[in-house]
Design an enzyme around this catalytic site. Structure first.
Site, PDB file in Angstrom:
ATOM      1  N   ASP A   1       7.041  22.885 -25.276  1.00 24.18           N
ATOM      2  CA  ASP A   1       6.925  21.525 -24.756  1.00 24.18           C
ATOM      3  C   ASP A   1       7.944  21.388 -23.630  1.00 24.18           C
ATOM      4  O   ASP A   1       8.619  22.355 -23.289  1.00 24.18           O
ATOM      5  CB  ASP A   1       7.212  20.487 -25.864  1.00 24.18           C
ATOM      6  CG  ASP A   1       6.585  19.126 -25.546  1.00 24.18           C
ATOM      7  OD1 ASP A   1       6.842  18.603 -24.454  1.00 24.18           O
ATOM      8  OD2 ASP A   1       5.824  18.609 -26.377  1.00 24.18           O
TER       9      ASP A   1
ATOM     10  N   GLU B   1      12.099  12.845   0.820  1.00 24.32           N
ATOM     11  CA  GLU B   1      10.993  12.279   0.046  1.00 24.32           C
ATOM     12  C   GLU B   1       9.643  12.846   0.490  1.00 24.32           C
ATOM     13  O   GLU B   1       8.783  13.128  -0.338  1.00 24.32           O
ATOM     14  CB  GLU B   1      11.001  10.754   0.188  1.00 24.32           C
ATOM     15  CG  GLU B   1       9.781  10.036  -0.346  1.00 24.32           C
ATOM     16  CD  GLU B   1       9.643  10.079  -1.861  1.00 24.32           C
ATOM     17  OE1 GLU B   1      10.629  10.430  -2.526  1.00 24.32           O
ATOM     18  OE2 GLU B   1       8.552   9.767  -2.352  1.00 24.32           O
TER      19      GLU B   1
ATOM     20  N   LYS C   1       4.471  29.784   5.065  1.00 22.59           N
ATOM     21  CA  LYS C   1       3.548  29.458   3.969  1.00 22.59           C
ATOM     22  C   LYS C   1       2.101  29.504   4.428  1.00 22.59           C
ATOM     23  O   LYS C   1       1.244  30.110   3.776  1.00 22.59           O
ATOM     24  CB  LYS C   1       3.868  28.069   3.413  1.00 22.59           C
ATOM     25  CG  LYS C   1       5.117  28.078   2.592  1.00 22.59           C
ATOM     26  CD  LYS C   1       5.394  26.713   2.039  1.00 22.59           C
ATOM     27  CE  LYS C   1       6.348  26.820   0.887  1.00 22.59           C
ATOM     28  NZ  LYS C   1       5.796  27.539  -0.255  1.00 22.59           N
TER      29      LYS C   1
ATOM     30  N   HIS D   1      15.290  12.102  12.874  1.00 22.22           N
ATOM     31  CA  HIS D   1      14.110  12.207  13.755  1.00 22.22           C
ATOM     32  C   HIS D   1      13.138  11.051  13.501  1.00 22.22           C
ATOM     33  O   HIS D   1      12.169  10.900  14.240  1.00 22.22           O
ATOM     34  CB  HIS D   1      13.425  13.579  13.627  1.00 22.22           C
ATOM     35  CG  HIS D   1      12.797  13.851  12.301  1.00 22.22           C
ATOM     36  ND1 HIS D   1      12.830  15.075  11.705  1.00 22.22           N
ATOM     37  CD2 HIS D   1      12.121  13.064  11.455  1.00 22.22           C
ATOM     38  CE1 HIS D   1      12.193  15.013  10.550  1.00 22.22           C
ATOM     39  NE2 HIS D   1      11.760  13.809  10.376  1.00 22.22           N
ATOM     40  N   HIS D   2      13.406  10.245  12.472  1.00 19.79           N
ATOM     41  CA  HIS D   2      12.623   9.021  12.293  1.00 19.79           C
ATOM     42  C   HIS D   2      13.178   7.885  13.143  1.00 19.79           C
ATOM     43  O   HIS D   2      12.641   6.797  13.138  1.00 19.79           O
ATOM     44  CB  HIS D   2      12.649   8.588  10.825  1.00 19.79           C
ATOM     45  CG  HIS D   2      11.972   9.560   9.909  1.00 19.79           C
ATOM     46  ND1 HIS D   2      10.662   9.457   9.548  1.00 19.79           N
ATOM     47  CD2 HIS D   2      12.434  10.682   9.305  1.00 19.79           C
ATOM     48  CE1 HIS D   2      10.337  10.463   8.742  1.00 19.79           C
ATOM     49  NE2 HIS D   2      11.394  11.220   8.586  1.00 19.79           N
TER      50      HIS D   2
ATOM     51  N   HIS E   1       0.849  -1.199   0.000  1.00 17.81           N
ATOM     52  CA  HIS E   1       0.000   0.000   0.000  1.00 17.81           C
ATOM     53  C   HIS E   1       0.886   1.251   0.000  1.00 17.81           C
ATOM     54  O   HIS E   1       0.690   2.166  -0.797  1.00 17.81           O
ATOM     55  CB  HIS E   1      -0.922  -0.018   1.222  1.00 17.81           C
ATOM     56  CG  HIS E   1      -1.545   1.297   1.555  1.00 17.81           C
ATOM     57  ND1 HIS E   1      -2.546   1.867   0.797  1.00 17.81           N
ATOM     58  CD2 HIS E   1      -1.305   2.180   2.559  1.00 17.81           C
ATOM     59  CE1 HIS E   1      -2.899   3.024   1.336  1.00 17.81           C
ATOM     60  NE2 HIS E   1      -2.157   3.257   2.393  1.00 17.81           N
TER      61      HIS E   1
ATOM     62  N   SER F   1      -0.883  27.436  -3.618  1.00 15.76           N
ATOM     63  CA  SER F   1      -0.481  28.842  -3.713  1.00 15.76           C
ATOM     64  C   SER F   1      -0.996  29.489  -4.986  1.00 15.76           C
ATOM     65  O   SER F   1      -1.031  30.711  -5.095  1.00 15.76           O
ATOM     66  CB  SER F   1       1.043  28.970  -3.688  1.00 15.76           C
ATOM     67  OG  SER F   1       1.554  28.407  -2.522  1.00 15.76           O
TER      68      SER F   1
ATOM     69  N   TRP G   1       7.445  -0.525   4.131  1.00 16.22           N
ATOM     70  CA  TRP G   1       8.001   0.132   2.953  1.00 16.22           C
ATOM     71  C   TRP G   1       9.401   0.667   3.233  1.00 16.22           C
ATOM     72  O   TRP G   1      10.150   0.937   2.313  1.00 16.22           O
ATOM     73  CB  TRP G   1       7.094   1.265   2.478  1.00 16.22           C
ATOM     74  CG  TRP G   1       7.253   2.569   3.201  1.00 16.22           C
ATOM     75  CD1 TRP G   1       6.748   2.889   4.417  1.00 16.22           C
ATOM     76  CD2 TRP G   1       7.972   3.723   2.748  1.00 16.22           C
ATOM     77  NE1 TRP G   1       7.100   4.163   4.754  1.00 16.22           N
ATOM     78  CE2 TRP G   1       7.851   4.706   3.751  1.00 16.22           C
ATOM     79  CE3 TRP G   1       8.704   4.033   1.600  1.00 16.22           C
ATOM     80  CZ2 TRP G   1       8.438   5.969   3.637  1.00 16.22           C
ATOM     81  CZ3 TRP G   1       9.286   5.293   1.503  1.00 16.22           C
ATOM     82  CH2 TRP G   1       9.150   6.239   2.512  1.00 16.22           C
TER      83      TRP G   1
ATOM     84  N   SER H   1      12.850   6.780 -13.326  1.00 14.28           N
ATOM     85  CA  SER H   1      11.726   7.553 -13.843  1.00 14.28           C
ATOM     86  C   SER H   1      11.628   8.911 -13.156  1.00 14.28           C
ATOM     87  O   SER H   1      11.479   9.946 -13.820  1.00 14.28           O
ATOM     88  CB  SER H   1      10.433   6.759 -13.644  1.00 14.28           C
ATOM     89  OG  SER H   1       9.327   7.564 -13.918  1.00 14.28           O
ATOM     90  N   SER H   2      11.746   8.918 -11.831  1.00 14.18           N
ATOM     91  CA  SER H   2      11.663  10.191 -11.101  1.00 14.18           C
ATOM     92  C   SER H   2      12.771  11.140 -11.528  1.00 14.18           C
ATOM     93  O   SER H   2      12.551  12.340 -11.666  1.00 14.18           O
ATOM     94  CB  SER H   2      11.801   9.969  -9.597  1.00 14.18           C
ATOM     95  OG  SER H   2      10.797   9.133  -9.139  1.00 14.18           O
TER      96      SER H   2
ATOM     97  N   TYR I   1       9.045  15.750   1.557  1.00 12.94           N
ATOM     98  CA  TYR I   1       8.915  17.103   1.001  1.00 12.94           C
ATOM     99  C   TYR I   1       8.761  17.057  -0.512  1.00 12.94           C
ATOM    100  O   TYR I   1       8.131  17.930  -1.098  1.00 12.94           O
ATOM    101  CB  TYR I   1      10.091  17.977   1.441  1.00 12.94           C
ATOM    102  CG  TYR I   1       9.983  18.239   2.918  1.00 12.94           C
ATOM    103  CD1 TYR I   1       9.027  19.126   3.391  1.00 12.94           C
ATOM    104  CD2 TYR I   1      10.751  17.542   3.832  1.00 12.94           C
ATOM    105  CE1 TYR I   1       8.849  19.320   4.737  1.00 12.94           C
ATOM    106  CE2 TYR I   1      10.575  17.727   5.181  1.00 12.94           C
ATOM    107  CZ  TYR I   1       9.629  18.613   5.639  1.00 12.94           C
ATOM    108  OH  TYR I   1       9.447  18.789   6.969  1.00 12.94           O
TER     109      TYR I   1
ATOM    110  N   THR J   1       7.504  26.512   6.991  1.00 14.41           N
ATOM    111  CA  THR J   1       6.175  25.977   6.707  1.00 14.41           C
ATOM    112  C   THR J   1       5.110  26.910   7.275  1.00 14.41           C
ATOM    113  O   THR J   1       4.083  27.163   6.645  1.00 14.41           O
ATOM    114  CB  THR J   1       6.017  24.562   7.297  1.00 14.41           C
ATOM    115  OG1 THR J   1       7.177  23.810   6.974  1.00 14.41           O
ATOM    116  CG2 THR J   1       4.807  23.862   6.726  1.00 14.41           C
TER     117      THR J   1
ATOM    118  N   HIS K   1      13.409  11.299   4.373  1.00 11.66           N
ATOM    119  CA  HIS K   1      12.830  12.548   4.832  1.00 11.66           C
ATOM    120  C   HIS K   1      12.658  13.568   3.713  1.00 11.66           C
ATOM    121  O   HIS K   1      11.576  14.126   3.568  1.00 11.66           O
ATOM    122  CB  HIS K   1      13.499  13.147   6.060  1.00 11.66           C
ATOM    123  CG  HIS K   1      12.564  14.144   6.650  1.00 11.66           C
ATOM    124  ND1 HIS K   1      11.459  13.775   7.363  1.00 11.66           N
ATOM    125  CD2 HIS K   1      12.478  15.469   6.491  1.00 11.66           C
ATOM    126  CE1 HIS K   1      10.739  14.839   7.632  1.00 11.66           C
ATOM    127  NE2 HIS K   1      11.330  15.891   7.123  1.00 11.66           N
TER     128      HIS K   1
ATOM    129  N   ARG L   1       1.567   0.228  15.153  1.00  8.26           N
ATOM    130  CA  ARG L   1       1.205   0.151  13.748  1.00  8.26           C
ATOM    131  C   ARG L   1       1.631  -1.196  13.166  1.00  8.26           C
ATOM    132  O   ARG L   1       2.371  -1.928  13.811  1.00  8.26           O
ATOM    133  CB  ARG L   1       1.839   1.308  12.967  1.00  8.26           C
ATOM    134  CG  ARG L   1       3.349   1.309  12.993  1.00  8.26           C
ATOM    135  CD  ARG L   1       3.937   2.599  12.472  1.00  8.26           C
ATOM    136  NE  ARG L   1       3.880   2.653  11.022  1.00  8.26           N
ATOM    137  CZ  ARG L   1       4.786   3.303  10.266  1.00  8.26           C
ATOM    138  NH1 ARG L   1       5.804   3.919  10.836  1.00  8.26           N
ATOM    139  NH2 ARG L   1       4.684   3.330   8.967  1.00  8.26           N
TER     140      ARG L   1
END
Lengths: 533, 158
Positions: free
Chosen positions: A104, A253, A329, A300-301, A75, A266, A140, A167-168, A255, A326, A251, A448
C-alpha cells in the site's frame, strides 16, 4: 498472488459510503482522487464554456465583465488544483504501490486525510460564487493590488489554497516515503518504471514550492485584513515582489503538472512500440534536470514588469535551457518508436497526440521565452494558446492515455476500443480547432482575460468557441466508455492486458486487481524491466 | 519552505537595495550627502516628473513643470503641490520611483516630502519642494530620468 486473492475474501471493503470516507486503501483512494478530479474537470469545463460562449461573437452577450473575470479565475484554479493535480495524485496512489511491489502507500491515514481535504477546499472555493462581491476575479495569479479588491471571497480563496497545498504536500510526502521505503526487494531505484521516477521528482518539487504559495497568499490575507504592507507601496511594500514570490511557486507548478505526464507516456510508448524505452537513464536525469532548472526561471513570466536587463537576459537563457532536457525526452520517445512494431490502440494514440501537440506547445513556449518577442506576446491570447497546448493535449491527454491504459487492469474489463478511438480523434480535431486559432488571435494583438473584443478577431474566436463546445461534448464519449467499462459491459481483460506489456503490474498481478496486493512483497532481484541490449 | 516564502521579503529588499531595481534603494528615500559633487556642464540630462494619487486618497497632486533639463552635479529644486479634497484631515505618504532602474543609484535628494508622512488639514493646499542632484557618475547612455511619486494613504499605525 493466490495468497492475496485468498485473503481478499475475508478482508473486503466495508459496504456503503463509510467505505470511502474511512478507507486507507491506496486503490480506493486512487479511485476517489480520479473521480474527484473528473468532477472538477467537468465544473472547470463548464466555466470555460461560459467564457467561450461570451467570446462566441463580439459584444457583451451573456455575462457581465465581473462574472466573466470570475470565470477565467475560477476555471484556472479548478483545472489546475482540482483537475490536473488530483488526477496525477490519484494515478500515483493507484500505480506506485503495484508498480513497485508494495502492499500500500506508506502513510495510509495521511493519504485518506489528504484526499478528504480536497472536497472541503473546493466546496469553499465554489461557495465564493454566491458571495457578496462575487468570486475571485483578479486572475488565478492573484496579483495585488487587483486581487486586494476581492470581496468576502478573499479569505475563502486563501484558506482553500492553504488546504489544497496541505493536500498536495501530504500526497507528495506519501509518494516519497513509499518509493524510498516500500519498494519490493530487488526493485532498485534504476529499475523503477518512469512513472514512479517522475512522481518522485515531482513530489520533491511540490514540497519545495507549495508552501511558498501558501506564504504568498497568507501575505495577501494579512495585507488585506491585518494592516501589513508586504505588497502595498504606501507602507514600503512592493506589488512586484508578489509576482516574484508567486512565480517562484508558479513555474515549478507547471512542471508539477507535466512531469508525471512524461512518466505516463514513457511507459505507454514502449508497450505499443514493443521495444524497451530508449535511453531510460537519460529520461531519469532529464526529469531531474528539468525539476532543478524549473526553480531558477520564474521571472520569464514577468519580462514586461520592468526587470533590469541583466535579469531579463538571465531568465531568458535559463528558461531556454529547459528545452534541452525536454528535447532529450521527446527524442527518446521518438527513438523508442523507431523501427518498433507499433500498434495504435487508444492509449498509444493519446500518447502520440501528446508527443506531437505537447511539442507544439513547447515551441510556442520557446517563442515566449525570448524577452524581446515576449514584449509583444505578453498577456495576449498567444500565451493562452501556449499553456493550453501544454496542459490540455499535454497533461490531460496523458491522463486519458493513462486511464485507457490501466483501466482494464483496475476493472478487469477491456474498454470499448472503437469508442476510445472515436474519442481520441474527435478530441484531437476539436482541441486544435479550439486552441490553434488562439495563436493567431494573440499574434494579432488580442489581450487575454477580456469579455469583449474588436471586430477583426471575430472569425478566429468563433472557430475557437465551436471547438470548445465540440471538445466538451466529445468528452461524454469518454464518460460513457468509462462508466460502462467500470460496470463490466465489455470483454474481459487478460491479466497482461497488453501484448508484451512490461512491468510488475502487468506480469505479476491479475485483472481486475484484488483489493489487497503484495501483502507479501515479491523478490524482484531477477526481474529485468528494461533489458539493455 | 513556508518560512522561505517570508524570507524572500527581506531578500527582495536587499536585492533592490543593491541593484536599485524598481527604483527602490535608499538613495531615493533618504537624505543624501551631496557636498562632494561638482557640476558637469558638458552634459545635459532631462529629468521628467510623474505624479499620481492612490485610489484610497482623495487628493490632488501635481507639479508645475513636467520636465526640466539640468547638468549632472547641479543642485536643483522642483516644487510639488498637493490639495486635500476631503472634508477631514488626511495623512499621505509619497512613494518615489526612478526609471530607468540603473539611474536610481545616481539620484541624490537632500530634501523631499517623501522622507516623511505628510499630514494635511481638510481642504489644505501646500507646496512641497524636492531638492536633488544627479550624480555626475551617471552612465553615459542615460539621458532621460523619470522621477515618479505616488501619494498613498499612510498605513494605519498600531
Amino acid at each position: 498472488m493466490s495468497h492475496a486473492e485468498a485473503h481478499d475474501h475475508h478482508h473486503g471493503p466495508e459496504p456503503g459510503f463509510m467505505r470511502w470516507l474511512k478507507t486507507t486503501n491506496h486503490k480506493d483512494l486512487g479511485a476517489l482522487y480520479l473521480m474527484f478530479s473528473l468532477a472538477m474537470f467537468i465544473v472547470g469545463g463548464l466555466m470555460s464554456l461560459v467564457i467561450r460562449a461570451e467570446l462566441f461573437t463580439p459584444g457583451m452577450q451573456f455575462v457581465d465583465p465581473q462574472f466573466f473575470n470570475s470565470m477565467t479565475t475560477m476555471h484556472a484554479l479548478f483545472m489546475i488544483f482540482g483537475g490536473v493535480m488530483p488526477a496525477f495524485t490519484g494515478l500515483s496512489n493507484y500505480l506506485i504501490p503495484i508498480q513497485l511491489g508494495a502492499p500500500d502507500m506508506a502513510l495510509p491515514r495521511i493519504n485518506n486525510m489528504g484526499f478528504w481535504i480536497l472536497p472541503i477546499a473546493f466546496g469553499m472555493l465554489l461557495s465564493t460564487l454566491f458571495m457578496e462581491g462575487g468570486a475571485p476575479a483578479g486572475g488565478w495569479t492573484l496579483y495585488p493590488p487587483l486581487s486586494m479588491q476581492t470581496g468576502d471571497a478573499m479569505p475563502f480563496l486563501v484558506f482553500s489554497i492553504h488546504l489544497m497545498g496541505i493536500s498536495s504536500i501530504t500526497g507528495a510526502i506519501n509518494v516519497i516515503v513509499t518509493i524510498l521505503n516500500l519498494r519490493a526487494p530487488g526493485m532498485d531505484l534504476m529499475k523503477m518504471p518512469l512513472f514512479c521516477w517522475t512522481w518522485l521528482i515531482t513530489a520533491f518539487l511540490l514540497i519545495a514550492v507549495m508552501p511558498v504559495l501558501a506564504g504568498a497568499v497568507t501575505m495577501l490575507l494579512t495585507d488585506k485584513y491585518f494592516g501589513t504592507t508586504f505588497f502595498a507601496a504606501a507602507g514600503g511594500g512592493d506589488p512586484v515582489m508578489f509576482q516574484h514570490i508567486f512565480w517562484f511557486f508558479g513555474h515549478p507548478e507547471v512542471y508539477i503538472m507535466i512531469l508525471p505526464a512524461f512518466g505516463v507516456v514513457s511507459q505507454i510508448i514502449p508497450t505499443f512500440a514493443r521495444k524497451t524505452l530508449f535511453g531510460y537513464s537519460s529520461m531519469v536525469y532529464a526529469t531531474a534536470a528539468i525539476a532543478l532548472a524549473s526553480v531558477i526561471v520564474w521571472a520569464h513570466h514577468m519580462f514586461a514588469v520592468g526587470l533590469p536587463v541583466a535579469a531579463e537576459l538571465f531568465f531568458m537563457f535559463a528558461a531556454k535551457m529547459i528545452s534541452v532536457p525536454t528535447g532529450v525526452k521527446v527524442f527518446n520517445w521518438v527513438a523508442t518508436m523507431w523501427r518498433g512494431s507499433m500498434t495504435f490502440e487508444t492509449p498509444m494514440l493519446f500518447s502520440l497526440g501528446f508527443v506531437i501537440l505537447f511539442t507544439i506547445g513547447g515551441f510556442s513556449g520557446l517563442m515566449l521565452a525570448m524577452t524581446p518577442v515576449d514584449f509583444q506576446y505578453h498577456d495576449s491570447y498567444f500565451v493562452v494558446a501556449h499553456f493550453h497546448y501544454v496542459l490540455v493535449p499535454g497533461a490531460v491527454f496523458s491522463l486519458f492515455a493513462a486511464v485507457y491504459y490501466w483501466l482494464p487492469k483496475w476493472t478487469g474489463t477491456m474498454y470499448n476500443e472503437k469508442l476510445g478511438k472515436l474519442h481520441f480523434w474527435l478530441s484531437t480535431i476539436f482541441i486544435n480547432v479550439l486552441f490553434f486559432p488562439q495563436h493567431f488571435l494573440g499574434l494579432a494583438g488580442m489581450p487575454r482575460r477580456i469579455p469583449d473584443y474588436s471586430l477583426q478577431f471575430a472569425e478566429f474566436n468563433f472557430m475557437s468557441s465551436v471547438g470548445a463546445f465540440a471538445f466538451f461534448i466529445t468528452q461524454f464519449i469518454f464518460l460513457y466508455n468509462l462508466i460502462t467499462t467500470c460496470r463490466g459491459k465489455w470483454e474481459k481483460a487478460t491479466d497482461q492486458v497488453w501484448e508484451g506489456a512490461k512491468g510488475v503490474e502487468w506480469e505479476m498481478l491479475p485483472s481486475p486487481l484484488p483489493y489487497h496486493t503484495f501483502e507479501q512483497q515479491p523478490d524482484l532481484s531477477d526481474y529485468e524491466p528494461h533489458p539493455t541490449h | 519552505m513556508f518560512a522561505f516564502g517570508y524570507a524572500l521579503v527581506p531578500l527582495y529588499d536587499l536585492v533592490c537595495e543593491i541593484t536599485g531595481y524598481n527604483g527602490r534603494n535608499s538613495a531615493t528615500t533618504t537624505v543624501a550627502d551631496v557636498s562632494s559633487f561638482e557640476p558637469d556642464v558638458s552634459r545635459t540630462v532631462k529629468v521628467e516628473f510623474v505624479t499620481s494619487v492612490g485610489t484610497d486618497l482623495p487628493w490632488k497632486f501635481w507639479t508645475t513643470s513636467n520636465s526640466i533639463q539640468l547638468h549632472p552635479g547641479e543642485m536643483t529644486t522642483v516644487q510639488f503641490y498637493a490639495t486635500n479634497k476631503a472634508t477631514e484631515a488626511r495623512i499621505g505618504q509619497a512613494i518615489p520611483g526612478v526609471s530607468p532602474t540603473v539611474a536610481s543609484k545616481y539620484f541624490r535628494k537632500t530634501e523631499c516630502f517623501c522622507f516623511n508622512e505628510q499630514p494635511f488639514e481638510a481642504g489644505q493646499t501646500r507646496e512641497m519642494p524636492v531638492t536633488f542632484l544627479v550624480d555626475p557618475a551617471l552612465p553615459d547612455d542615460v539621458d532621460t530620468i523619470t522621477l515618479s511619486y505616488t501619494f498613498f494613504k499612510a498605513p494605519d499605525k498600531g
